[in-house]
Design a protein around this motif. Sequence first.
Motif, PDB file in Angstrom:
ATOM      1  N   MET A 156       0.740  -1.365  -0.018  1.00 42.45           N
ATOM      2  CA  MET A 156      -0.138   0.105   0.045  1.00 42.45           C
ATOM      3  C   MET A 156       0.959   1.208  -0.164  1.00 42.45           C
ATOM      4  O   MET A 156       0.385   2.207  -0.632  1.00 42.45           O
ATOM      5  N   LEU A 157       1.993   1.271   0.838  1.00 43.04           N
ATOM      6  CA  LEU A 157       2.856   2.790   1.008  1.00 43.04           C
ATOM      7  C   LEU A 157       3.996   2.553  -0.155  1.00 43.04           C
ATOM      8  O   LEU A 157       4.524   3.804   0.024  1.00 43.04           O
ATOM      9  N   GLU A 158       4.328   1.641  -0.552  1.00 36.98           N
ATOM     10  CA  GLU A 158       5.588   1.632  -1.431  1.00 36.98           C
ATOM     11  C   GLU A 158       5.386   2.938  -2.513  1.00 36.98           C
ATOM     12  O   GLU A 158       4.371   3.120  -3.215  1.00 36.98           O
ATOM     13  N   PRO A 159       6.270   3.853  -2.658  1.00 31.99           N
ATOM     14  CA  PRO A 159       6.303   5.165  -3.271  1.00 31.99           C
ATOM     15  C   PRO A 159       5.941   4.978  -4.648  1.00 31.99           C
ATOM     16  O   PRO A 159       5.314   5.973  -5.123  1.00 31.99           O
ATOM     17  N   ASN A 160       6.552   4.123  -5.300  1.00 29.50           N
ATOM     18  CA  ASN A 160       6.529   4.074  -6.847  1.00 29.50           C
ATOM     19  C   ASN A 160       5.215   3.336  -7.262  1.00 29.50           C
ATOM     20  O   ASN A 160       4.590   3.801  -8.109  1.00 29.50           O
ATOM     21  N   TYR A 161       4.961   2.202  -6.635  1.00 28.06           N
ATOM     22  CA  TYR A 161       3.743   1.372  -7.177  1.00 28.06           C
ATOM     23  C   TYR A 161       2.720   0.975  -5.986  1.00 28.06           C
ATOM     24  O   TYR A 161       1.460   0.393  -6.436  1.00 28.06           O
ATOM     25  N   GLY A 162       2.956   1.636  -4.806  1.00 31.88           N
ATOM     26  CA  GLY A 162       2.220   1.401  -3.919  1.00 31.88           C
ATOM     27  C   GLY A 162       0.553   1.768  -4.119  1.00 31.88           C
ATOM     28  O   GLY A 162       0.346   2.923  -4.778  1.00 31.88           O
ATOM     29  N   THR A 189      -0.836   5.179  -6.018  1.00 32.79           N
ATOM     30  CA  THR A 189      -1.429   4.956  -7.423  1.00 32.79           C
ATOM     31  C   THR A 189      -2.727   5.644  -7.377  1.00 32.79           C
ATOM     32  O   THR A 189      -2.939   6.424  -8.483  1.00 32.79           O
ATOM     33  N   ILE A 190      -3.330   5.688  -6.315  1.00 29.16           N
ATOM     34  CA  ILE A 190      -4.856   6.284  -6.145  1.00 29.16           C
ATOM     35  C   ILE A 190      -4.468   8.019  -6.365  1.00 29.16           C
ATOM     36  O   ILE A 190      -5.260   8.382  -7.087  1.00 29.16           O
ATOM     37  N   LEU A 191      -3.380   8.340  -5.516  1.00 29.45           N
ATOM     38  CA  LEU A 191      -3.324   9.753  -5.602  1.00 29.45           C
ATOM     39  C   LEU A 191      -2.842  10.176  -7.057  1.00 29.45           C
ATOM     40  O   LEU A 191      -3.309  11.122  -7.599  1.00 29.45           O
ATOM     41  N   GLY A 192      -1.985   9.456  -7.802  1.00 30.41           N
ATOM     42  CA  GLY A 192      -1.437   9.655  -8.792  1.00 30.41           C
ATOM     43  C   GLY A 192      -2.794   9.713 -10.081  1.00 30.41           C
ATOM     44  O   GLY A 192      -2.819  10.552 -10.999  1.00 30.41           O
ATOM     45  N   SER A 193      -3.635   8.747  -9.925  1.00 27.90           N
ATOM     46  CA  SER A 193      -4.738   8.769 -10.887  1.00 27.90           C
ATOM     47  C   SER A 193      -5.591   9.936 -10.631  1.00 27.90           C
ATOM     48  O   SER A 193      -6.370  10.251 -11.618  1.00 27.90           O
ATOM     49  N   PHE A 194      -5.535  10.493  -9.370  1.00 30.66           N
ATOM     50  CA  PHE A 194      -6.474  11.724  -9.392  1.00 30.66           C
ATOM     51  C   PHE A 194      -5.537  13.142  -9.668  1.00 30.66           C
ATOM     52  O   PHE A 194      -5.856  14.073  -9.509  1.00 30.66           O
ATOM     53  N   LEU A 235      -6.107  -4.421   2.254  1.00 31.26           N
ATOM     54  CA  LEU A 235      -6.186  -5.827   1.792  1.00 31.26           C
ATOM     55  C   LEU A 235      -6.496  -6.082   0.262  1.00 31.26           C
ATOM     56  O   LEU A 235      -6.521  -7.305  -0.132  1.00 31.26           O
ATOM     57  N   LEU A 236      -6.751  -4.828  -0.299  1.00 31.88           N
ATOM     58  CA  LEU A 236      -7.224  -4.987  -1.664  1.00 31.88           C
ATOM     59  C   LEU A 236      -6.097  -5.619  -2.388  1.00 31.88           C
ATOM     60  O   LEU A 236      -6.349  -6.456  -3.181  1.00 31.88           O
ATOM     61  N   TRP A 237      -4.918  -5.325  -2.272  1.00 32.59           N
ATOM     62  CA  TRP A 237      -3.741  -5.881  -3.144  1.00 32.59           C
ATOM     63  C   TRP A 237      -4.031  -7.568  -2.921  1.00 32.59           C
ATOM     64  O   TRP A 237      -3.757  -8.313  -3.788  1.00 32.59           O
ATOM     65  N   LEU A 238      -4.205  -7.728  -1.476  1.00 36.05           N
ATOM     66  CA  LEU A 238      -4.086  -9.335  -1.342  1.00 36.05           C
ATOM     67  C   LEU A 238      -5.274 -10.118  -2.073  1.00 36.05           C
ATOM     68  O   LEU A 238      -4.980 -11.299  -2.847  1.00 36.05           O
ATOM     69  N   LEU A 239      -6.317  -9.599  -2.291  1.00 35.42           N
ATOM     70  CA  LEU A 239      -7.609 -10.019  -2.767  1.00 35.42           C
ATOM     71  C   LEU A 239      -7.471  -9.765  -4.330  1.00 35.42           C
ATOM     72  O   LEU A 239      -7.606 -10.746  -4.923  1.00 35.42           O
ATOM     73  N   GLU A 240      -7.069  -8.636  -4.622  1.00 36.20           N
ATOM     74  CA  GLU A 240      -6.680  -8.475  -6.117  1.00 36.20           C
ATOM     75  C   GLU A 240      -5.804  -9.523  -6.678  1.00 36.20           C
ATOM     76  O   GLU A 240      -6.006 -10.264  -7.736  1.00 36.20           O
ATOM     77  N   TYR A 296       2.222  -5.333  -6.441  1.00 38.42           N
ATOM     78  CA  TYR A 296       1.382  -4.083  -6.234  1.00 38.42           C
ATOM     79  C   TYR A 296      -0.091  -4.124  -6.650  1.00 38.42           C
ATOM     80  O   TYR A 296      -0.242  -5.003  -7.505  1.00 38.42           O
ATOM     81  N   LEU A 297      -0.567  -3.278  -5.896  1.00 37.97           N
ATOM     82  CA  LEU A 297      -2.121  -3.315  -6.606  1.00 37.97           C
ATOM     83  C   LEU A 297      -2.251  -2.818  -8.085  1.00 37.97           C
ATOM     84  O   LEU A 297      -1.533  -1.940  -8.463  1.00 37.97           O
ATOM     85  N   SER A 298      -2.855  -3.582  -8.677  1.00 38.59           N
ATOM     86  CA  SER A 298      -3.170  -3.071 -10.148  1.00 38.59           C
ATOM     87  C   SER A 298      -4.580  -3.405 -10.588  1.00 38.59           C
ATOM     88  O   SER A 298      -5.070  -4.636  -9.966  1.00 38.59           O
ATOM     89  N   ILE A 299      -4.980  -2.968 -11.637  1.00 42.79           N
ATOM     90  CA  ILE A 299      -6.331  -3.401 -12.304  1.00 42.79           C
ATOM     91  C   ILE A 299      -6.247  -4.666 -13.000  1.00 42.79           C
ATOM     92  O   ILE A 299      -5.138  -4.660 -13.674  1.00 42.79           O
ATOM     93  N   PRO A 300      -6.738  -5.718 -12.366  1.00 41.31           N
ATOM     94  CA  PRO A 300      -6.524  -7.024 -12.954  1.00 41.31           C
ATOM     95  C   PRO A 300      -6.836  -6.940 -14.757  1.00 41.31           C
ATOM     96  O   PRO A 300      -7.813  -6.483 -14.802  1.00 41.31           O
TER      97      PRO A 300
END
Lengths: 299, 358, 295
Positions: free
Chosen positions: A138-144, A148-153, C32-37, C47-51
Amino acid sequence: MKILKIKAWIRDNLDQIVLSLLIVPALALIFTFQFIPAAWTIWFSFTDMALIGKKALNWSFIGFKNYLDLITDVYFWRSMNVTIQYCAVSLVLRFTIGMLAALFMTLSKVKGKIFIAAVFLLPSAIPGIMHPYVWISMLEPNYGTLNTILGSFGLPRQSWTYGAVTESLIMINTWAGYTFTMILMASAFKSIPREYYEVAEVYGASRWQKFRKVTFPLIKFPLILCLILIFKEDIDDFTYAYMFTGESPRPDFKTELLSLYAYHKAFHYYELGFGCAVGFIIAIIVFVLTLLQLKFARL
Amino acid sequence: MVEITLENLTKYFDSVKALDNLNLKIRDKELMVLLGPSGCGKTTTLRIIAGLEKATSGHVYFGNKLMDRVPVRERNVSMVFQSYALFPHMKVFDNIAFPLIIAKYPKDEVKKRVKEIAELLRIDNLLDRKPHQLSGGQQQRVALGRALIRKPTVLLLDEPLANLDAKLRVEMRSEIKRLQRSFESTAIYVTHDQVEAMSIADRIAVLNNGQLQQVGTPDELYHHPDNIFVAGFIGTPSMNLLDCSFDEEKSILDFGPFTLDVPENIKPLLKGSSEVIVGIRARDLQVSKEKMQNSIPLEIYTVEPLGEETIIILISENVRIRVVTRLEFKADIGENVWVSFDLNRIHIFDKKTGRAIL
Amino acid sequence: MSSVLKKIGEPSYTLLEYVVLITLMIYVLTPLLWLLETSVNTDPTPYLSIPKGITIDHFIAVLTNRPITGGYAAHPVYMTRWIMNSLIISGTTVIIVVMLAALSGYSLSRLRFKGKNLLMTLILLSGFMPRMAMILPLFKLCRTLGFVDNLIGIAIVVSSGTLPTQIWILKGFFDQLPRDLEEQAWICGCDRISAVFRVILPNVGPGLAVVAFMSFLSGWGAFTVPLILIRREYLFPISLGIASVFIHNPGEIGLVVDYGPTCALAVLYAVPSIALYILLRERLMEIRLARLEVR
């Protein structure tokens, strides 16, 4: 003659004897796997035993030397400092969030309590080993996830804390550990008879008044108990710290909780006696907390 | 089916004396009621007989057999608790059959006997229910059924009717008496309700503060109380107990505001005593608006009409007297009336010892 | 004054409540989103990504022991074995703890003797030494007893850790049960033991359920004890198995790990705990710890 007397005594007290025997298996188990290793550890703490080398076999009893060394050990105090920070902040956060969750599960008027309970329980249901990974993802700066959410906004990416520092441990421990408070406090809230609230409503009490005058006095004891148990758990366990640190202390010591320091001393520096002494210090703290817990154990 | 002897029973709970040197014989097939206020030791006595409690000293005999060391389960006693203690997880059938199942009776026999007893108690339509689906009265019957099914030597009942409503209580008490007779068990029945005790007992043992006060048939207790406690405890409304002093020279009983002449036949009994308590039942007093023989003037304090009769409380200075009159007698609070004593029916107790003189 | 406050206050409370609730939910669920995704993504990443596509293939991989890469080397795969091991450990723990806690909890509830409070206190204090400080003695002890690489042995050690709390909880339930019931059972001809089994235990069902649940969790989540006592990978419980797939330092995330199946296993691991909790939620709220007796 004597045997006859004993036989008569057994016959007369058979019921009480049977009743007493029922505790024996449990006591035997607790004694063997809790008390014996603990006593052993305490004994080690008064010796200069090492894990390997000459001192592994030819160790000797050195009295309180380990404890004196410990008082003058700079690293011990740094570790103590980290531990106090970790425990204090964890305590506040784990309690506050858990308390809120418990309120939503019980007293709140929101709908779908079973669903809420299931969601709130998720963090503690996944394996502990995964907790650091999900937070890093969740927190990793590049891909977290967050960036990612902040970036997409189109918002600026933040450099979140996610590495091997005390803050990470607290964050993960809070997220995974508030459920303990939740379960305990939900049970305390549930034990308050509904009539009390109805009476309070009849007298026109506001929500805050209801909480202060009805809820709080009735949950005071479980609440204190809960705080003690959280503290006890935090000072005792170092899974996350271990995962971020590994087999030897990090140079900056920011993840070196007391319990982890005990482990490193014994198994990395091979100073088993010293490690056990640190362990015993923790044990004394836990001991005092348990006695406090007994004082307030009126769930 | 057995005579029970209690010999010098004493029981301490820590340092509190619950039972003080109790001696009591309960006859075969008798229904003995242990009566007394709460905390008098009656339930403790019952529990010692059942074996649930060990006496600090003293012995219990069933017939000639010393029971002190016999475990509860081997005593062949049955007990009905005030709470009924029905097993919540079992159906009514299993509850009643429980003693037989433990004793390993064959299945057919169990079925037959449960059916018999359920019919007797008119609960044969409830056998498939769980206890919490039953009313209080039905639970009571199930508890009785369970107690009676193995034809116990001794039947112990601990306030069995206390949790029922008034109407059901009256109904059940006659039923319990009838059942006890037909099962020929020796029964011990604990209650704090003297009306219940009077209506059901063959004999009553009155206890107070762990001490036996008097044993006797309901009649004996009512008409010849041994002491002030029994006199005051038995009978509704309870007996008027009036402080007075005996003046031997004038041969009068001095109540303060009024005096009564002492009849010749009582005089010798009172010789030597000066402070006494005179007891007279409310029904043995006559009240009238006109002066009668041997009567005294009193003011009406309250009037309690009860339908059939009326209880009037009269007052004069610090003396209060309860009188039962017929409903026809109409009077108002504050009115002055005359009350006459039937001196043949008075009881006299020594004020110091509390024992009956007459 | 207060009535004015109340009028303004009431509706906004509800709004506030939902705001707080949703914030909390986001806080709980985002990590948890990442885990489920990842557990359903056809192309799993750390990392979390759109599947790109959704698949249950990872779950199938877990349940069919498909080889997995991760950690320092490609792993021989024992995933179903790990699930079995976890079940054996927690199952055995439940049996041991429920049995022993029931017997001793009952005994402690009914016995009256001097020093009972002391014994109760000692039982609760038994867990005062941190596990990590006891590693060596515990290992030596268990080696002597043949508990190394022994799932039942692990369960016994885990049981000893959770027993104290469970004894206290069950004693609380026994204390609440009316004495009349067992006395009636004795009068009906039961001895001590048969009264316990026929009358007492069936009536502390909720207590037994709570203890079963909590001891299941302690077996299911056991990490330290198996870490000390298990050497062979095919004897790992799930918790240890997942740990062995990831390399040690989470800071160095991004190394080649087969995230899909690993996350799928983690999701599977969460299912029993959550299911049991929802099932026993009401029961869990009935917990009343025993109190020390004042005499």
